[in-house]
Scaffold this active site. Structure first.
Site, PDB file in Angstrom:
ATOM      1  CB  ALA A 515      -9.713  14.583  33.341  1.00 30.17           C
ATOM      2  NE  ARG A 652      -5.083   8.364  41.936  1.00 30.07           N
ATOM      3  CZ  ARG A 652      -4.286   7.755  41.062  1.00 30.07           C
ATOM      4  NH1 ARG A 652      -4.803   7.008  40.097  1.00 30.07           N
ATOM      5  NH2 ARG A 652      -2.978   7.868  41.165  1.00 30.07           N
ATOM      6  CG  ASN A 655      -2.311  18.754  39.374  1.00 30.65           C
ATOM      7  OD1 ASN A 655      -2.469  19.434  40.391  1.00 30.65           O
ATOM      8  ND2 ASN A 655      -1.320  18.962  38.530  1.00 30.65           N
ATOM      9  N   PRO A 656      -4.435  17.767  42.466  1.00 27.88           N
ATOM     10  CG  PRO A 656      -4.070  16.881  44.585  1.00 27.88           C
ATOM     11  CD  PRO A 656      -3.555  16.842  43.177  1.00 27.88           C
ATOM     12  CD  GLN A 662     -11.153  23.031  35.769  1.00 25.74           C
ATOM     13  OE1 GLN A 662     -12.282  22.805  35.340  1.00 25.74           O
ATOM     14  NE2 GLN A 662     -10.364  23.906  35.190  1.00 25.74           N
ATOM     15  N   GLY A 726     -15.598  13.351  37.332  1.00 22.32           N
ATOM     16  CA  GLY A 726     -15.519  14.667  36.686  1.00 22.32           C
ATOM     17  C   GLY A 726     -15.383  15.799  37.692  1.00 22.32           C
ATOM     18  CB  VAL A 727     -12.786  17.907  38.403  1.00 18.10           C
ATOM     19  CG1 VAL A 727     -12.255  19.281  38.727  1.00 18.10           C
ATOM     20  CG2 VAL A 727     -12.411  16.910  39.488  1.00 18.10           C
ATOM     21  CD  GLU A 729     -19.693  20.431  32.592  1.00 17.23           C
ATOM     22  OE1 GLU A 729     -19.369  19.235  32.455  1.00 17.23           O
ATOM     23  OE2 GLU A 729     -20.581  20.977  31.932  1.00 17.23           O
TER      24      GLU A 729
HETATM   25  N1  MCN Z   1      -9.004  16.712  37.204  1.00 15.52           N
HETATM   26  C1  MCN Z   1      -8.276  16.008  38.151  1.00 15.52           C
HETATM   27  N2  MCN Z   1      -8.811  14.905  38.744  1.00 15.52           N
HETATM   28  C2  MCN Z   1     -10.016  14.424  38.361  1.00 15.52           C
HETATM   29  C3  MCN Z   1     -10.744  15.085  37.341  1.00 15.52           C
HETATM   30  C4  MCN Z   1     -10.196  16.236  36.776  1.00 15.52           C
HETATM   31  O1  MCN Z   1      -7.153  16.410  38.466  1.00 15.52           O
HETATM   32  N3  MCN Z   1     -10.520  13.354  38.943  1.00 15.52           N
HETATM   33  C5  MCN Z   1      -8.531  18.031  36.733  1.00 15.52           C
HETATM   34  C6  MCN Z   1      -7.557  17.976  35.574  1.00 15.52           C
HETATM   35  O2  MCN Z   1      -6.683  19.065  35.669  1.00 15.52           O
HETATM   36  C7  MCN Z   1      -8.479  18.152  34.383  1.00 15.52           C
HETATM   37  C8  MCN Z   1      -9.536  19.087  34.903  1.00 15.52           C
HETATM   38  O3  MCN Z   1      -9.632  18.780  36.298  1.00 15.52           O
HETATM   39  O4  MCN Z   1      -7.791  18.708  33.285  1.00 15.52           O
HETATM   40  C9  MCN Z   1     -10.922  18.962  34.255  1.00 15.52           C
HETATM   41  O5  MCN Z   1     -11.242  17.619  34.073  1.00 15.52           O
HETATM   42  P1  MCN Z   1     -12.730  17.109  33.720  1.00 15.52           P
HETATM   43  O6  MCN Z   1     -13.586  17.274  34.884  1.00 15.52           O
HETATM   44  O7  MCN Z   1     -12.585  15.752  33.116  1.00 15.52           O
HETATM   45  O8  MCN Z   1     -13.264  18.124  32.609  1.00 15.52           O
HETATM   46  P2  MCN Z   1     -12.834  18.206  31.084  1.00 15.52           P
HETATM   47  O9  MCN Z   1     -11.383  18.008  30.951  1.00 15.52           O
HETATM   48  O10 MCN Z   1     -13.767  17.435  30.235  1.00 15.52           O
HETATM   49  O11 MCN Z   1     -13.040  19.778  30.817  1.00 15.52           O
HETATM   50  C10 MCN Z   1     -14.276  20.293  30.486  1.00 15.52           C
HETATM   51  C11 MCN Z   1     -14.938  21.003  31.649  1.00 15.52           C
HETATM   52  C12 MCN Z   1     -16.171  21.661  31.192  1.00 15.52           C
HETATM   53  S1  MCN Z   1     -17.342  20.651  30.525  1.00 15.52           S
HETATM   54  C13 MCN Z   1     -16.315  23.025  31.232  1.00 15.52           C
HETATM   55  S2  MCN Z   1     -17.789  23.712  30.745  1.00 15.52           S
HETATM   56  C14 MCN Z   1     -15.236  23.845  31.707  1.00 15.52           C
HETATM   57  C15 MCN Z   1     -14.319  23.125  32.601  1.00 15.52           C
HETATM   58  O12 MCN Z   1     -13.990  21.905  32.223  1.00 15.52           O
HETATM   59  N4  MCN Z   1     -14.748  24.849  30.988  1.00 15.52           N
HETATM   60  C16 MCN Z   1     -13.553  25.417  31.366  1.00 15.52           C
HETATM   61  N5  MCN Z   1     -13.342  23.841  33.160  1.00 15.52           N
HETATM   62  C17 MCN Z   1     -12.838  24.916  32.494  1.00 15.52           C
HETATM   63  N6  MCN Z   1     -11.692  25.501  32.893  1.00 15.52           N
HETATM   64  C18 MCN Z   1     -11.179  26.523  32.177  1.00 15.52           C
HETATM   65  N7  MCN Z   1     -10.029  27.082  32.589  1.00 15.52           N
HETATM   66  N8  MCN Z   1     -11.800  26.999  31.054  1.00 15.52           N
HETATM   67  C19 MCN Z   1     -12.962  26.476  30.632  1.00 15.52           C
HETATM   68  O13 MCN Z   1     -13.534  26.916  29.535  1.00 15.52           O
HETATM   69 MO1  MOS Z   2     -18.992  21.924  29.431  1.00 17.41          MO
HETATM   70  S1  MOS Z   2     -20.652  23.143  29.454  1.00 17.41           S
HETATM   71  O1  MOS Z   2     -19.960  20.478  29.177  1.00 17.41           O
HETATM   72  O2  MOS Z   2     -18.368  22.235  27.866  1.00 17.41           O
END
Ligand code: MCN
Ligand code: MOS
Length: 762
Positions: A515, A652, A655-656, A662, A726-727, A729
């Site tokens: 993200a 920040r 999208n809450p 998540q 990051g959100v 994990e």
């Molecule tokens: N987001 C946000 N504001 C932030 C960060 C994130 O609104 N500051 C929201 C967004 O909707 C974004 C989501 O959270 O799409 C996840 O963002 P991020 O933390 O950047 O994670 P990634 O997009 O890199 O997604 C990967 C992460 C990981 S590593 C695993 S493991 C995981 C996860 O996301 N697997 C998932 N969440 C999952 N959710 C679903 N439904 N399915 C998986 O397999």
């Molecule tokens: Mo998430 S375990 O880093 O795909």
């Protein structure tokens, strides 16, 4: 490639960054209109099934496929006798051994359930039937079943996962209050709703792969390298993924089998990995064990942490499940020593499962800190606040943002922590013991370069185009929100195209890095497109905005005009028409200016350019504090989580609504880890016995209580261009210890081995 149109929802601000826009692709998914990898209608499909080894270690001496080959519909049997002619691909970090053959169906068996043959037939049923007719003779070798196997040995110390400062052993020995305990976690599996598998098709030397993927570019690169064809010849398509949780970030052996079979047969091939085979095609979270010693003063000031951890890996690759990942950064401590060992056993190589490293690590340290609190007679909240880390003692760097104190205090307030009575077994409701516990969690901010394209069409629609993927986290939605904000249009005017390796390069959806990384690129491309439009609108002879005398223009409420509503204004399609354009396309990336073509390729297809949490001036992480309430039946020992309150600092929130989902998803997985999930290994043959969703238990709705989530974060512009951390994990990290701590508070019994099942309580 699919273009999504969102359902209209709520008020306009929902569609801006920070708004609660509902999921773009949600309706397609719940109505069955979203097409998944194994559902693509491809003509002339043949079906492949895997044949697995039934021994844990040794050699395939011979395979008798004569009966299988004679069975109805069978087209081909592949065995270790076949020369696949593939080459080992570049690893995640950009290293590639020279000219090493890649053998997807090996003769040497390294774990029970390893794919050693494949049958391809006209139908899936025919392939399944024929696979049962294959006869394999083996030469079996001694095996190591698991981390607990007495033959497993100590394993090698992983230096880059070990760290030390001060004199931890001496400070521990001198500390007036000490605790020492061993904690262990079992193998855990992803069990995503969508099992693994793929559909593959060759058109001459062009390979199309429909496969669920957390990283379209990285996986396309692997196929290209295996088969020795240019990267451009591979197209990996993955617009929807039914959950990945870390298991779909890399190409696996069965992918090579399917692609090879398709090329050899001259027909497209589908290979659906069965649910049991999912347990051996890709490893889950490695089993771990760790010993933690904490030394403190009488009034609860930590003096020393000594940590020794180990995790299992396979005999042919190293996956370190770092038990010391959270240990050094949760508390202020002047004397620290942590060492991690990796122990090879006969298993498929374990891998990333939501919150890798941090998760088992937090289980250890967050259990230990409460053990210390009880020894001191101190409130578990108080001990955490007392030893609050004012900076990162490991890297020596200041935190960029760390609102863990707020997470602890606001979480405690919402939970009603002050109502707690300290003594174990002192809170009850009739025959039900009640316990409260805390677990903190953390996950690093990881950043990777990304690229994005913005296309503005003559009809005023705005397209956001990226090869990034959405496995349910919300990528489609937040990309649409970002573009909607920049162009001042409703989100319903935006289309998003994702999940295709031919589209602009992107960070992996892994390590919670997507993200923050991709939004940086989308925002940059959208801003550049907007600036270009402004330039044209102010200079083009046919533009009605040309003679306004303005030096810039504002985009809001779907109109473009002079600031503060003065003078004429146009909608996006009106402006495009006036300019005589039916398309305006802009592509931007977040690599340094002047990066070479090779650096671009490397940036999207390997991890070489990924930035860790302490590579800049700050130490950057997401943080959380979980408060759990459990109810334990005194007679039966059954544990129910009855309430959870969790407070997070993830900077920040774009999208809450999606973030809350998540966090809850992570917490639910954490509840499963605490109470249910455990891959059971038969020591005699190193098989994971419960390799199905009937016996490998994950939480269902009835296991999940009310979960309240709270955000205490503030924007962190060191962490990402738009201020988010990051959100995905961090939500799972710290849940298991919160529950283990609550179980101790309820029962007075400390279970140091996950999952906490009833037989361990009596
Ligand atoms: N987001 C946000 N504001 C932030 C960060 C994130 O609104 N500051 C929201 C967004 O909707 C974004 C989501 O959270 O799409 C996840 O963002 P991020 O933390 O950047 O994670 P990634 O997009 O890199 O997604 C990967 C992460 C990981 S590593 C695993 S493991 C995981 C996860 O996301 N697997 C998932 N969440 C999952 N959710 C679903 N439904 N399915 C998986 O397999
Ligand atoms: Mo998430 S375990 O880093 O795909």
């Amino acid at each position: 490639m699919t273009i999504m149109e969102p359902r209209k929802h709520g008020d306009a601000s929902d569609g801006m960054v920070g708004g609660r826009q509902t999921r773009f692709e949600g309706q397609l998914k719940v109505t069955g209109a979203a097409t998944y990898a194994l559902e693509y209608p491809v003509d002339g499909l043949a079906h492949a099934v895997l044949v697995q080894s039934t021994i844990p270690a040794g050699r395939v001496v011979s395979i008798d496929a004569s009966k299988a080959l004679a069975a109805p519909g069978v087209l081909m049997v592949l065995t270790p006798d076949d020369d696949f002619g593939l080459t080992v691909a570049t690893d995640w970090y950009g290293n590639r051994p020279e000219n090493q053959p890649y053998i997807p169906l090996p003769r040497e068996v390294r774990f029970n359930g390893e794919a050693i043959a494949a049958v391809v037939a006209e139908s899936r049923e025919q392939a399944d039937d024929a696979a049962r007719l294959i006869r394999v003779s083996y030469e079996e070798a001694p095996h190591v079943a698991s981390l607990d196997d007495p033959k497993a040995g100590e394993g090698a110390v992983t230096d880059n996962l070990s760290s030390a400062w001060g004199d931890a052993e001496a400070a521990f020995a001198a500390a007036p209050v000490q605790i020492e305990a061993e904690y262990s976690t079992p193998r855990e599996y992803h069990t995503a709703m969508e099992p693994h598998g793929l559909t593959v098709k060759w058109d001459d030397d062009q390979l199309t792969v429909w496969e669920p993927s957390q990283w379209s570019h990285g996986m396309a690169r692997t196929y290209a390298e295996w088969f020795g064809i240019p990267y451009e010849n591979v197209r990996l398509i993955s617009p929807f993924i039914g959950g990945g949780f870390g298991s779909k970030g890399a190409v696996l052996a069965y992918g090579a089998v399917a692609a090879f079979a398709a090329r050899k047969l001259g027909r497209p091939v589908k290979l659906a990995v069965t649910r049991p085979q999912n347990f051996t095609s890709y490893g889950g979270r490695a089993a771990t064990r760790q010993t933690i010693k904490l030394g403190a003063t009488e009034d609860g000031v930590l003096q020393s942490i000594v940590h020794r951890g180990a995790s299992e890996t396979s005999t042919y690759a190293v996956w370190p499940e770092q038990t010391g990942a959270a240990t050094p950064i949760l508390y202020k401590v002047e004397n620290f020593s942590s060492q991690h060992r990796v122990v090879p056993v006969n298993t498929v190589t374990p891998g990333a499962l939501r919150g890798p490293g941090k998760n088992p690590s937090a289980y250890g340290i967050e259990s230990a800190i409460e053990e210390l609190a009880y020894k001191l007679g101190m409130d578990p909240l108080e001990i955490r606040l007392k030893n609050y880390a004012d900076r990162d003692y490991q890297s020596g760097k200041p935190w960029s943002t760390r609102r863990l104190r707020e997470a602890l205090t606001e979480g405690a307030e919402a939970f009603g922590w002050s109502q707690r009575s300290h003594a174990p077994r002192s809170m009850r409701d009739g025959k039900t013991l009640i316990g409260w516990g805390i677990g903190c969690g953390t996950f690093p901010v990881i950043q990777a370069p990304s690229e994005a394209m913005i296309r503005i069409l003559g009809n005023g629609r705005v397209e956001v185009v990226s090869g990034a993927i959405d496995m349910g986290q919300g990528t489609y939605t937040i990309l649409a929100q970002t573009a909607a904000e920049v162009f001042g249009v409703p989100v319903s005017q935006v289309d998003v195209k994702l999940g295709d390796s031919r589209l602009p390069g992107s960070a992996i959806a892994g390590g919670s890095m997507l993200a923050g990384s991709i939004l940086g690129a989308v925002h940059k491309a959208a801003t550049a497109a907007r600036d270009e439009l402004i330039g044209l609108a102010l200079s083009d002879a046919n533009s009605p905005l040309r003679d306004t005398g303005a030096n810039t223009l504002a985009f809001s409420d779907g109109r473009i005009g002079v600031q503060r509503g003065e003078g004429p204004s146009l909608t996006l399609p009106e402006l495009m028409a006036a300019l005589g354009r039916d398309e305006l396309e802009t592509r931007r990336n977040t690599l340094p200016d002047g990066a070479t073509a090779q650096e671009h390729h490397q940036a999207w297809t390997t991890m070489a350019k990924v930035q860790g949490p302490t590579m800049g001036d700050y130490s950057m992480h997401s943080w959380c504090a979980h408060f759990a309430e459990v109810r334990v039946d005194e007679d039966f020992g059954t544990v129910r989580v009855s309430r959870m309150v969790s407070a997070f600092d993830c900077g920040r929130l774009y999208n809450p609504r999606l973030v809350e989902s998540q966090w809850r998803g992570g917490i639910i997985m954490g509840i499963g880890q605490a109470l249910l999930e455990e891959g059971l290994v038969d020591q005699r043959n190193a098989r994971t016995i419960n390799n199905n969703v009937g016996d490998y238990l994950v939480p269902t709705n009835s296991d999940i209580p009310d979960i309240q989530v709270i955000s205490v974060g503030v924007p962190d512009y060191n962490a990402s261009a738009l201020g988010g951390k990051g959100v995905g994990e961090v939500g799972i990290v710290g849940v298991a210890p919160a529950i283990a701590n609550a179980v101790f508070h309820a029962t007075g019994k400390r279970v140091r081995d996950l999952p906490i099942t009833l037989e361990k309580l009596i």
